[in-house]
Structure formats: structure tokens, C-alpha cells
Design a protein around this motif. Structure first.
Motif, PDB file in Angstrom:
ATOM      1  N   SER A   7      -5.243  -6.299   1.314  1.00 26.41           N
ATOM      2  CA  SER A   7      -4.933  -5.049   2.012  1.00 26.41           C
ATOM      3  C   SER A   7      -5.707  -3.858   1.446  1.00 26.41           C
ATOM      4  N   TRP A  49       4.721  -1.056  -3.820  1.00 27.11           N
ATOM      5  CA  TRP A  49       5.920  -0.245  -3.665  1.00 27.11           C
ATOM      6  C   TRP A  49       7.037  -0.797  -4.542  1.00 27.11           C
ATOM      7  N   PRO A  50       8.070   0.016  -4.779  1.00 27.11           N
ATOM      8  CA  PRO A  50       9.184  -0.441  -5.611  1.00 27.11           C
ATOM      9  C   PRO A  50       9.804  -1.720  -5.037  1.00 27.11           C
ATOM     10  N   LYS A  51      10.102  -2.667  -5.883  1.00 28.34           N
ATOM     11  CA  LYS A  51      10.712  -3.948  -5.506  1.00 28.34           C
ATOM     12  C   LYS A  51       9.753  -4.827  -4.682  1.00 28.34           C
ATOM     13  N   VAL A 100       5.567  -6.590  -4.809  1.00 27.97           N
ATOM     14  CA  VAL A 100       4.914  -7.534  -5.728  1.00 27.97           C
ATOM     15  C   VAL A 100       3.655  -6.965  -6.391  1.00 27.97           C
ATOM     16  N   PHE A 122       1.192   7.217  -4.305  1.00 29.55           N
ATOM     17  CA  PHE A 122       2.442   6.670  -3.770  1.00 29.55           C
ATOM     18  C   PHE A 122       3.455   7.785  -3.530  1.00 29.55           C
ATOM     19  N   ASP A 167      -3.741   8.315   0.502  1.00 25.42           N
ATOM     20  CA  ASP A 167      -2.300   8.357   0.785  1.00 25.42           C
ATOM     21  C   ASP A 167      -1.965   7.809   2.167  1.00 25.42           C
ATOM     22  N   ALA A 171      -2.676   4.703   3.050  1.00 26.64           N
ATOM     23  CA  ALA A 171      -2.342   3.285   2.848  1.00 26.64           C
ATOM     24  C   ALA A 171      -1.741   3.172   1.450  1.00 26.64           C
ATOM     25  N   VAL A 172      -0.773   2.273   1.283  1.00 29.41           N
ATOM     26  CA  VAL A 172      -0.185   2.091  -0.048  1.00 29.41           C
ATOM     27  C   VAL A 172      -0.489   0.680  -0.548  1.00 29.41           C
TER      28      VAL A 172
END
Lengths: 370, 370
Positions: free
Chosen positions: A208, A193-195, A197, A228, A187, A189-190
Motif C-alpha cells: 500500500s 493504525w492503532p491495533k 499490523v 497519522f 496525510d 494515505a496512512v
């Protein structure tokens, strides 16, 4: 006049120094390649050029080529399998073409007619036929790729690109049967995310993930379970989709994977798992769900004895069983009732494998190269 | 034994076919390059190899090189300026080295001693001295880059990499004085996320911004103003940091930019703007703030006549004035009191320009190549 991709124009130049396939027990994933490369150049001005199959060769790239600076790159991964009649088959490659075009649009790279590329891949497979190893778990991994090849440091859509396909003979992901893996729920590093790629197969989504993977490895875990948000939603595992099996109080069971909400890669094996499970599992006993689930739900249901199995899905391994999830210093143990995996994990692996190798048929999921 | 980067080992091979610099009025950003390239290879086994300056040349990259698949790539952008004594200067290049090392660590690429690379860049500038154009607004743009060069399709940390620097002579970003730009406030696509990689200068952050930029351009806007979250937080503009100036009811003014919360690239021009503003603006009249602000605040304060100016900051333009922001079908007009920009925008541009060209000194911000 921008030309479409046209498989009928294919020009083949075979190598004059053919190599012998490496003995199949020595294969390492993605390390050795076949003798040829399939290439199609694209320019904004003229569209897709003549497709070629040529001897495998390096690219000469100017240091200012846009792929090296702004990550104009995307790829697909699929496999070709040798069936019991010696024919070469691909599995749901139309899904890869669909996703590749989605990725291309999002990355400002050129799109193309997927069926034309499949025809070219079929021809490529016939040229490289001797490199497709025999036996379950063995296959020829195909890597269709598009890179932006415009030269210049301005940040804008590439006006030149190269679509290419290379192929690497590969052995079973788990060489001695399944080996369940331990995950670190991550948790800090993500991945997506929404919107963003995360649902596109861009190189940009991979770089990453390496540092957190190295961190997890230091602590003895194979992969990251990507969480997330404050709720601790489960998204993916490593570079695979993830599934859980829960047992309900009434004796029914649920197969769960996170929904395609823009953060999840729409995996071909994920989709195949869902469709086969819905088709083959008795609906009186099973629910197949695409729904959000959190690490807390997994932890709570494990504590109640309701966590039955967990696995990743992807082209490389089909399924990858999970036996442990480390979350905030605590271990969530996942049963592996079938020895090295859960029972459904093993079933799904076999359902998909049988279609891939042509031993079973399901819809139009298997395509013979001809 | 992993060798550190060592500038004293530099080997220089000059071109036998030197070219003439392009007339400066014909320069296009990032399109033409100098005669040489600075390169240092790295391997996990041996560390940094002998630095070389050689004639500019293409790279021969295997199609399975990891930079082409998993986006193992990062870069920096900085400029070299010719001062009134003809000396070549760089501006706060130590900040670029710091950021490049942060990016490298996050991308699982090799880190290095920044001062050693600066010494090499100084030598490179002396070799390419004739390509540094004369005159305010003119400079030699430097592009330090690291790419992963391991060959193979396994997703893991590169065991081979190449650090290189190329150089492109450039003219003023705004060739005929400032030209203020119109932005589209973008909430349907998100550039960065908390715990993501938006604060690192990775190629991966750029590819996803092109499609939204093309969409904004279709509607007549130059760049995206990247919003974040339901609150509509303002983060960056295009590939620049963003600043706003507000007038308070008591007559004082506030210069605002979003804080470095992990989503914002720590721009050298951003940092310089903040430090110079804090040093030069009277604190009785000005507050200089790194704080969150939303598109709604901008809209409301514009409606009250309290929005004084807005601008982007970056190495390419120093400052880029903004005169319009389109948000959900409405225009937020931004004053440009100094004609083509706000008054502070113009001042900041001149403060920074004077240090870059050696006409003013501030701390150790300007370094002479020698």
C-alpha cells in the motif's frame, strides 16, 4: 508429534555449477543472489522438516497457494559483514529472530526457535562465504522469509509453510557518501493504525506504500513521511524509522523518535540508535526521547531555528539523512551541518558501522559465523 | 508501445488428460479446480501479452519474486451458474472488473479493459463447461488474480505481473439450509482504517484477520464483527459486508449497512442487496440506509426488542444469517423469525439467487457466456 526447528539436522547439497561473485562496484540492491538457498518446510501435522541448503532454485507453486491470495508472507532483512580478519559477522540477528517470530504469530504462520535459525544462517554464510564482499558499506544482505504454502481458497490459517533464506551481495546505499533526501509529508494515505499490523514485518504493510511513493516521486520527493491522525503525528519515513534532533533554548539537545505504539516497526537500527545514543551522548547535554511528535512541532521548531537534523534508520542504509520536508505546499528545510548530513547522523552511522564490521564491540551485538 | 488486453488474441491449448468433475455432493469450497487456467502476462515495457487458456499448472517463481515479499497481489471472487436451459451465466461480473481495476491501481499493479477480461472469462467458462454443476446453490467459483512477478528485493512498483483465472466447482455454503452464526464483536484488532486499503480487494487485507478469527473460534464464535474506533462503529463481519434490520416505533422498518467510507469493501452482494431492497420493498414501510451504526445502537435496540434480523453478505453464501453477537462478555441475541434466518434475509437470498440462475431478470445483471 510436531518437530521443532533443529539446526543439527542440516543437509547441504552444493551446486555443481558455482558462479563467480559479481565485481562489487556493479552490485545493485537485491538484484543478484548467491548460489544456494536455505529452506525448511513446515506442516501443521509434522512441524519443521529437515533444514536444507541446496542450489538456488525456483519454487513450483500451485496458482491456489495461499501466499498468492491472502498474503501469508513475512520477511526479515539483515546483513553479513566481512571484518578485518576476514571473518563473517552478523549484527544483532537475535533481534531479527524475535521480530520474525512476532510477525509469524500475527500472520498465523509457524513460529520457531530463533537460535536454531541463526545457527543455520551461520552455516549458510560459511557456504556462501565468497559472496560476502570486502570493504565498508559492502555486505551480504540476507532475506529470511516465511510463506504460507497450503493450496486452497478457503481463508484460514496455513497448514503448510516454507521458511527460506536467500542472500544478495550489496554495496553502499549511498555510493558516493551520504546524499540527503527530500520527503513529502503524506496525510492522504496512512501506512498503519492503532491495533493494526504496522509493527509487524508483513508483506501486507508494503504494497500500500508504493502508489503514494510514486505520487511523491512525481513531485520530486524521494520518500513519504507518513503522518497519522488529525494531529499530524509523524510515524515513519518510506520503509524506515525516523529521528529528529532539536536544540532547546538552554543549549541542550533532544534526539526524538516516535514510540513503539503499535504503528511503528521496531527497527533493529532504531533500537541500536537509541541504545548507543543513550550510552554515548553526555546526559548533561542530551535527552534521548521516544515520544510522539507532530509535523507541526517540526515546522515550528524549524522556523525558530531549533531543528538541527533529521534522518531515517534502517538496515539498508544504517542512516539516511533528510534535508527537506514538503508539507501542504511548504518546504521545511532541515540543516545538514556535516555537509551531507547532520553531525549526530554521521556519528551514529559510524558507531553502528564500527560494530557491524567488528572494529568496535558493544555488548553481544556482533556474532561471528562459525 | 504498451499493448492493451485483447481477448480476440486468445490462444487455447486443451489438456490431453481431461479429468472427470467430482460428484457434486463431495465438493469443498476452493479445494478442487478445473482442468485449465486462463493467463495473461504483463510487462511494463510491452503491456499485456497474448491471453492463453492452458492446462492447469504450477507457477515457477523465483524466491525473490515481489509477490512473495511485498504482497503485490489482489483477487476477485465471482461465480458462474448453470441456468434451467443449461446455459452458463455470471452475475454482475462487470462490478468485479471495476473493483479489480481499482485494486490494481492502488497496488501499483497493471489495470486493463474489464470487458476484454469478461470476454476471456466467457471463453474459459465454455472450455470448462462440464465443471459447472447443476442445481441451486451449486456453481463454479472463479478466482481472477493479479500477482507481481518482478524478481528483486527493491521495494518498487512491479515491472512484470501475471493476471490469471482459476475455477473451483462449489456446493451450497450452507449444505442443509441456512445455519445462523455467532459473532464476536472485536475491538482489540482493527481490520481497516480511513485512508487505508480496506476498500480494496488486496491479499494484504486478509492475513491480519486470521489470528483474531482463531481467537474468536476458541471462544465458540464463527466470525469477528469488526468494530472501529472508540464509538464502536460496525464495519464488516469476517470477510463479508454486514446488514441489520431494525423495527421503528411507528411500525416501519430499516435495513442498515455501513457506508462506503473507505473502510468497507464495496461488495457486489452488498450493492445488489441495497438496490433490490430499494426496488422491491415498499417505501411506505421500509427505509434502506447506508449509514454509520455502532455496536451500542445494536445492543440498545436489541434490548428494546427493535432488532429484527442481521446478516452478512458475500459471493460465497449470498447471505449468512446471524443469531448472536458477543460483546464485552454479553450476548446480543438476534431473532431468526424465519426459522434459521430473518424473513428479509431469506427474501434477499431468493431475489439474488433467482437472478443468478436466470429464473428472474433484473437490469443487465446476468450475462450468458457465449
Amino acid at each position: 508429534m510436531s518437530a521443532p526447528l533443529d539446526a543439527s539436522k542440516l543437509e547441504i547439497t552444493k551446486t555443481t555449477t558455482p558462479s563467480e561473485p559479481i565485481p562489487k562496484e556493479k552490485l545493485v540492491f537485491g538484484k543478484s543472489f548467491t548460489d544456494h538457498i536455505l529452506e525448511i518446510e513446515w506442516t501443521k501435522e509434522n512441524g519443521w522438516a529437515t533444514p536444507t541448503i541446496k542450489p538456488y532454485h525456483s519454487f513450483a507453486l500451485d496458482p491456489a497457494t495461499c501466499v498468492l491470495h491472502y498474503s501469508f508472507e513475512l520477511f526479515e532483512g539483515l546483513k553479513a559483514y566481512r571484518d578485518s580478519n576476514g571473518k563473517i559477522r552478523t549484527f544483532r540477528a537475535d533481534k531479527n529472530m524475535e521480530r520474525m517470530n512476532r510477525s509469524a504469530k500475527r500472520a498465523a504462520l509457524p513460529t520457531f526457535d530463533g537460535e536454531e535459525l541463526l545457527k543455520l544462517i551461520d552455516q549458510f554464510l560459511l557456504v556462501e562465504e565468497k559472496f560476502v564482499p570486502t570493504g565498508y558499506g559492502y555486505s551480504l544482505y540476507l532475506r529470511p522469509t516465511i510463506i504460507g504454502t497450503s493450496v486452497g481458497l478457503g481463508v484460514s490459517a496455513p497448514t503448510k509453510a516454507l521458511l527460506y533464506v536467500i542472500a544478495s551481495p550489496v554495496g553502499p546505499y549511498f555510493s558516493a557518501g551520504f546524499k540527503p533526501v527530500s520527503l513529502e509529508a503524506t496525510d492522504y494515505a496512512v501506512r498503519a493504525w492503532p491495533k493494526g499490523v504496522g509493527s509487524f514485518k508483513l508483506g501486507a504493510n508494503y504494497v500500500s506504500c508504493i502508489e503514494p511513493q510514486m505520487e511523491a516521486a512525481k513531485r520530486g520527493h524521494s520518500q513519504n513521511l507518513w503522518l497519522f491522525g488529525e494531529e499530524g503525528y509523524i510515524t515513519e519515513v518510506g520503509a524506515m524509522n525516523v529521528f529528529f534532533v532539536f536544540k532547546n533554548a538552554d543549549g541542550t539537545q533532544e534526539l526524538v523518535t516516535p514510540p513503539l505504539d503499535g504503528m511503528i516497526l521496531p527497527g533493529v537500527t532504531r533500537d541500536s540508535t537509541l541504545e548507543l545514543a543513550r550510552s554515548k551522548l553526555p546526559s548533561s547535554e542530551w535527552t534521548v526521547s521516544e515520544r510522539k511528535l507532530t509535523i507541526h512541532e517540526v515546522k515550528e521548531r524549524a522556523a525558530k531555528g531549533e531543528l538541527v537534523e533529521a534522518f531515517g534508520t534502517g538496515t539498508a542504509a544504517i542512516v539516511s539523512p533528510i534535508d527537506n520536508i514538503e508539507y501542504q505546499g511548504e518546504s521545511i528545510k532541515v540543516p545538514v551541518a556535516a555537509g551531507s548530513s547532520g553531525e549526530l547522523t554521521l556519528k551514529i552511522n559510524n558507531w553502528i558501522k564500527d560494530i557491524q564490521y567488528g572494529d568496535d564491540t558493544f555488548k553481544n551485538w556482533s556474532r561471528v559465523a562459525q
